[in-house]
Every structure is written in structure tokens, then in C-alpha cells.
Design a protein around this motif. Structure first.
Motif, PDB file in Angstrom:
ATOM      1  N   SER A 111       0.833  -1.204   0.000  1.00  0.00           N
ATOM      2  CA  SER A 111       0.000   0.000   0.000  1.00  0.00           C
ATOM      3  C   SER A 111       0.866   1.252   0.000  1.00  0.00           C
ATOM      4  O   SER A 111       0.544   2.237  -0.679  1.00  0.00           O
ATOM      5  CB  SER A 111      -0.932   0.010   1.203  1.00  0.00           C
ATOM      6  OG  SER A 111      -1.800  -1.105   1.194  1.00  0.00           O
ATOM      7  N   ILE A 120       2.062   2.228  -3.524  1.00  0.00           N
ATOM      8  CA  ILE A 120       1.085   2.961  -4.329  1.00  0.00           C
ATOM      9  C   ILE A 120       1.009   4.411  -3.872  1.00  0.00           C
ATOM     10  O   ILE A 120       1.054   5.350  -4.692  1.00  0.00           O
ATOM     11  CB  ILE A 120      -0.307   2.302  -4.239  1.00  0.00           C
ATOM     12  CG1 ILE A 120      -0.318   0.975  -4.985  1.00  0.00           C
ATOM     13  CG2 ILE A 120      -1.382   3.229  -4.810  1.00  0.00           C
ATOM     14  CD1 ILE A 120      -1.662   0.278  -4.954  1.00  0.00           C
ATOM     15  N   LYS A 121       0.894   4.635  -2.568  1.00  0.00           N
ATOM     16  CA  LYS A 121       0.773   6.003  -2.055  1.00  0.00           C
ATOM     17  C   LYS A 121       2.018   6.827  -2.364  1.00  0.00           C
ATOM     18  O   LYS A 121       1.923   8.020  -2.685  1.00  0.00           O
ATOM     19  CB  LYS A 121       0.514   5.970  -0.549  1.00  0.00           C
ATOM     20  CG  LYS A 121      -0.834   5.383  -0.172  1.00  0.00           C
ATOM     21  CD  LYS A 121      -0.982   5.281   1.346  1.00  0.00           C
ATOM     22  CE  LYS A 121      -2.309   4.653   1.727  1.00  0.00           C
ATOM     23  NZ  LYS A 121      -2.451   4.494   3.197  1.00  0.00           N
ATOM     24  N   LEU A 172       2.153   7.694  -6.150  1.00  0.00           N
ATOM     25  CA  LEU A 172       1.162   8.705  -6.528  1.00  0.00           C
ATOM     26  C   LEU A 172       1.313  10.004  -5.744  1.00  0.00           C
ATOM     27  O   LEU A 172       0.493  10.911  -5.881  1.00  0.00           O
ATOM     28  CB  LEU A 172      -0.248   8.146  -6.342  1.00  0.00           C
ATOM     29  CG  LEU A 172      -0.582   6.896  -7.151  1.00  0.00           C
ATOM     30  CD1 LEU A 172      -2.021   6.477  -6.907  1.00  0.00           C
ATOM     31  CD2 LEU A 172      -0.331   7.121  -8.633  1.00  0.00           C
ATOM     32  N   ILE A 218      -5.435   9.469 -13.471  1.00  0.00           N
ATOM     33  CA  ILE A 218      -5.221   8.421 -12.473  1.00  0.00           C
ATOM     34  C   ILE A 218      -6.417   8.352 -11.537  1.00  0.00           C
ATOM     35  O   ILE A 218      -6.901   9.377 -11.046  1.00  0.00           O
ATOM     36  CB  ILE A 218      -3.948   8.705 -11.653  1.00  0.00           C
ATOM     37  CG1 ILE A 218      -2.709   8.551 -12.541  1.00  0.00           C
ATOM     38  CG2 ILE A 218      -3.858   7.767 -10.452  1.00  0.00           C
ATOM     39  CD1 ILE A 218      -1.431   8.975 -11.863  1.00  0.00           C
ATOM     40  N   TYR A 237      -7.497   6.390  -7.922  1.00  0.00           N
ATOM     41  CA  TYR A 237      -6.931   5.639  -6.806  1.00  0.00           C
ATOM     42  C   TYR A 237      -8.038   5.310  -5.825  1.00  0.00           C
ATOM     43  O   TYR A 237      -8.771   6.195  -5.370  1.00  0.00           O
ATOM     44  CB  TYR A 237      -5.836   6.466  -6.123  1.00  0.00           C
ATOM     45  CG  TYR A 237      -5.412   5.972  -4.767  1.00  0.00           C
ATOM     46  CD1 TYR A 237      -4.973   4.660  -4.575  1.00  0.00           C
ATOM     47  CD2 TYR A 237      -5.429   6.825  -3.657  1.00  0.00           C
ATOM     48  CE1 TYR A 237      -4.579   4.208  -3.329  1.00  0.00           C
ATOM     49  CE2 TYR A 237      -5.030   6.384  -2.406  1.00  0.00           C
ATOM     50  CZ  TYR A 237      -4.604   5.075  -2.238  1.00  0.00           C
ATOM     51  OH  TYR A 237      -4.218   4.626  -0.999  1.00  0.00           O
ATOM     52  N   GLU A 296      -8.464   3.588  -2.192  1.00  0.00           N
ATOM     53  CA  GLU A 296      -7.760   3.036  -1.038  1.00  0.00           C
ATOM     54  C   GLU A 296      -8.561   1.898  -0.421  1.00  0.00           C
ATOM     55  O   GLU A 296      -9.672   1.583  -0.853  1.00  0.00           O
ATOM     56  CB  GLU A 296      -7.513   4.139  -0.006  1.00  0.00           C
ATOM     57  CG  GLU A 296      -8.762   4.780   0.548  1.00  0.00           C
ATOM     58  CD  GLU A 296      -8.430   5.918   1.487  1.00  0.00           C
ATOM     59  OE1 GLU A 296      -7.328   5.922   2.066  1.00  0.00           O
ATOM     60  OE2 GLU A 296      -9.284   6.811   1.664  1.00  0.00           O
ATOM     61  N   THR A 323     -14.437   5.252 -10.195  1.00  0.00           N
ATOM     62  CA  THR A 323     -13.324   5.338 -11.143  1.00  0.00           C
ATOM     63  C   THR A 323     -13.825   5.378 -12.584  1.00  0.00           C
ATOM     64  O   THR A 323     -13.171   5.968 -13.452  1.00  0.00           O
ATOM     65  CB  THR A 323     -12.355   4.154 -10.978  1.00  0.00           C
ATOM     66  OG1 THR A 323     -12.943   2.958 -11.482  1.00  0.00           O
ATOM     67  CG2 THR A 323     -11.962   3.951  -9.531  1.00  0.00           C
ATOM     68  N   PHE A 342      -5.549   2.468  -9.719  1.00  0.00           N
ATOM     69  CA  PHE A 342      -4.820   1.839  -8.618  1.00  0.00           C
ATOM     70  C   PHE A 342      -5.826   1.431  -7.546  1.00  0.00           C
ATOM     71  O   PHE A 342      -6.524   2.282  -6.987  1.00  0.00           O
ATOM     72  CB  PHE A 342      -3.789   2.804  -8.038  1.00  0.00           C
ATOM     73  CG  PHE A 342      -2.655   3.127  -8.963  1.00  0.00           C
ATOM     74  CD1 PHE A 342      -1.415   2.510  -8.816  1.00  0.00           C
ATOM     75  CD2 PHE A 342      -2.814   4.047  -9.997  1.00  0.00           C
ATOM     76  CE1 PHE A 342      -0.367   2.806  -9.677  1.00  0.00           C
ATOM     77  CE2 PHE A 342      -1.773   4.354 -10.857  1.00  0.00           C
ATOM     78  CZ  PHE A 342      -0.546   3.734 -10.706  1.00  0.00           C
ATOM     79  N   ASP A 390      -6.410  -0.704  -3.933  1.00  0.00           N
ATOM     80  CA  ASP A 390      -5.728  -1.279  -2.774  1.00  0.00           C
ATOM     81  C   ASP A 390      -6.641  -2.298  -2.102  1.00  0.00           C
ATOM     82  O   ASP A 390      -7.625  -1.937  -1.454  1.00  0.00           O
ATOM     83  CB  ASP A 390      -5.354  -0.161  -1.796  1.00  0.00           C
ATOM     84  CG  ASP A 390      -4.343  -0.616  -0.746  1.00  0.00           C
ATOM     85  OD1 ASP A 390      -4.080  -1.837  -0.665  1.00  0.00           O
ATOM     86  OD2 ASP A 390      -3.819   0.246  -0.029  1.00  0.00           O
TER      87      ASP A 390
END
Length: 240
Positions: A42, A45-46, A49, A72, A74, A76, A148, A157, A159
């Protein structure tokens, strides 16, 4: 093509959560990110980005992250989201519209039609006026995926999108992600169920603070790489 170069982040300013992670993904693809608990999946990814302080860079077709950040999406982990917040399903999905809207612009009927279409794609259109606190974990994850869709992102992305959800929701999400890949999207998924790797992913990032392996599933999902990533205690050869 999206390139991750030397992504590094610390969790206390000293100790590395992820260190010097670099790889290149050709579009389109569904890419799994796997590793043991505490491996930095995780965080990677954070960091990539720029959600958290980190070093390194991400480029898409040679362009810096700042120039394509609106492309993008994302999502979470569900556990990090407040289910008690008073917001409807439609309103959650409409949040995906804002990166492409002007400041203070109101959502117009044609944008609400996009919201409805996105909810239909995840089989949640009949839930549009419900509060998010009324949803099951799987239903809420489908709503986050719908968000998204209205963003029309090229890079997605996710998570742990399959953690704690029902089989029906997982099947709906996987089918939709495959459709998005076939439409030219590139999708990165932090994932923990090794038994689904060959079924779900085109490529794999194997991570344990540092990059252990990256490549097509057929090339890197091997006993040797599993042991290097998870340690000698992992069960291989049909035991996943």
C-alpha cells in the motif's frame, strides 16, 4: 507505458517502508502487487502517486506525474473510509467527476447520466439513493469502482479491492476490470490471495520492501520468487 523509478518511502523518516522500487509496465494490463504483511504494498502505491512524502518518480509515455495526474484513479482500502459519513451512493460515484470539472461547477444532468451508467456497470443502479452505511462490503467496493469509471482514468490503482467482499461482487469487479483493460486501461491491484494470481493478472509485482521480481505472471510467479518474497515458510507446489 508507465514507468516507476526508484520509489522510496520511510515510515518514520529513517526506516524504509519501500526502497528503490523500479519497473516499467506496458499498456494495457492488469498488474497484481503482492507481498507479505508489512512489505510496503500500500505504501508503494501512495508513494508512487505522491499521496505520502516519498522520493523517486512516475512517468507515463515520458510525461511527469503532474501532467497526467487527472488520468489516475486511486481507490484506497475500504477500512480507511468512514462508512458513517452521510453521503449517498450516487454522491460517492459523482466524486469521480470533479477532477475534470471547473471550480464551483455544478453537476449537470448529462454527468448524472454518467453516474447512473457507472452504477449500472457494477450492478448497483438500484442503490443510487441509499446511504453508504446501508451497503455490504462488496456492494460498497463496487460503488468505489463505479467512481473510477466516471473519472475515465487511464491508470487505476486499487488497494485490496477483494478483501472481505462476497463472491458475486468479486466476479462483477473482475469482469469489469478485464473490460477496462481491453479498452486500453492499465490497472494496478494490491492483492493477497495467491490462489487467484494466474486467473486475475497479466503481470505481477513481487514486493518485500524492495522489488523481488516484476514481469508477466507466467515468467515471475515461480517457487523461487515466492520464497524470496514471502520466506521459506510459504507453501508452494499446489498448496497456495
Amino acid at each position: 507505458m508507465i514507468t516507476f523509478s526508484n520509489i522510496t518511502a520511510t515510515y518514520d523518516g529513517v526506516h524504509h517502508a519501500v526502497e528503490d522500487v523500479s519497473f516499467v509496465t506496458e499498456n494495457p494490463a492488469i498488474v497484481g502487487i503482492v507481498g507479505p504483511n508489512g512489505a510496503g504494498k500500500s505504501t508503494f502505491i501512495k508513494a508512487a502517486l505522491q499521496v505520502i512524502p516519498a522520493s523517486g518518480s512516475v512517468t507515463a509515455d515520458g510525461q511527469a506525474l503532474g501532467t497526467f495526474q487527472k488520468r489516475i484513479a486511486y481507490v484506497e482500502q475500504k477500512a480507511a473510509i468512514d462508512y458513517t459519513f452521510p453521503i449517498t451512493v450516487k454522491e460517492v460515484v459523482s466524486l469521480g467527476l470533479y477532477p475534470s470539472m471547473r471550480l464551483l461547477q455544478r453537476i449537470r444532468p448529462k454527468e448524472w447520466q454518467q453516474v447512473d451508467a457507472a452504477l449500472a456497470a457494477v450492478e448497483m443502479k438500484d442503490f443510487g439513493d441509499r446511504q453508504i452505511g446501508e451497503l455490504s462490503g462488496g456492494q460498497f467496493q463496487r460503488v468505489l469502482i463505479a467512481r473510477t469509471l466516471v473519472q475515465h482514468a487511464d491508470f487505476i490503482f486499487l488497494d485490496e479491492p477483494f478483501a472481505g467482499i462476497d463472491a458475486a461482487s468479486e466476479a462483477i469487479i473482475v469482469t469489469l476490470l478485464r473490460q477496462l483493460r481491453d479498452e486500453g486501461k492499465t490497472i494496478f491491484i494490491v492483492h493477497h490471495d495467491l490462489g487467484k494470481i494466474t486467473e486475475y493478472f497479466d503481470a505481477l509485482v513481487m514486493l518485500n520492501q524492495r522489488l523481488v521480481a516484476y514481469g508477466s505472471v507466467g515468467n515471475v510467479f515461480t517457487d523461487a520468487n515466492l520464497k524470496a518474497t514471502f520466506g521459506d515458510a510459504i507453501i508452494v507446489k499446489g498448496g497456495l
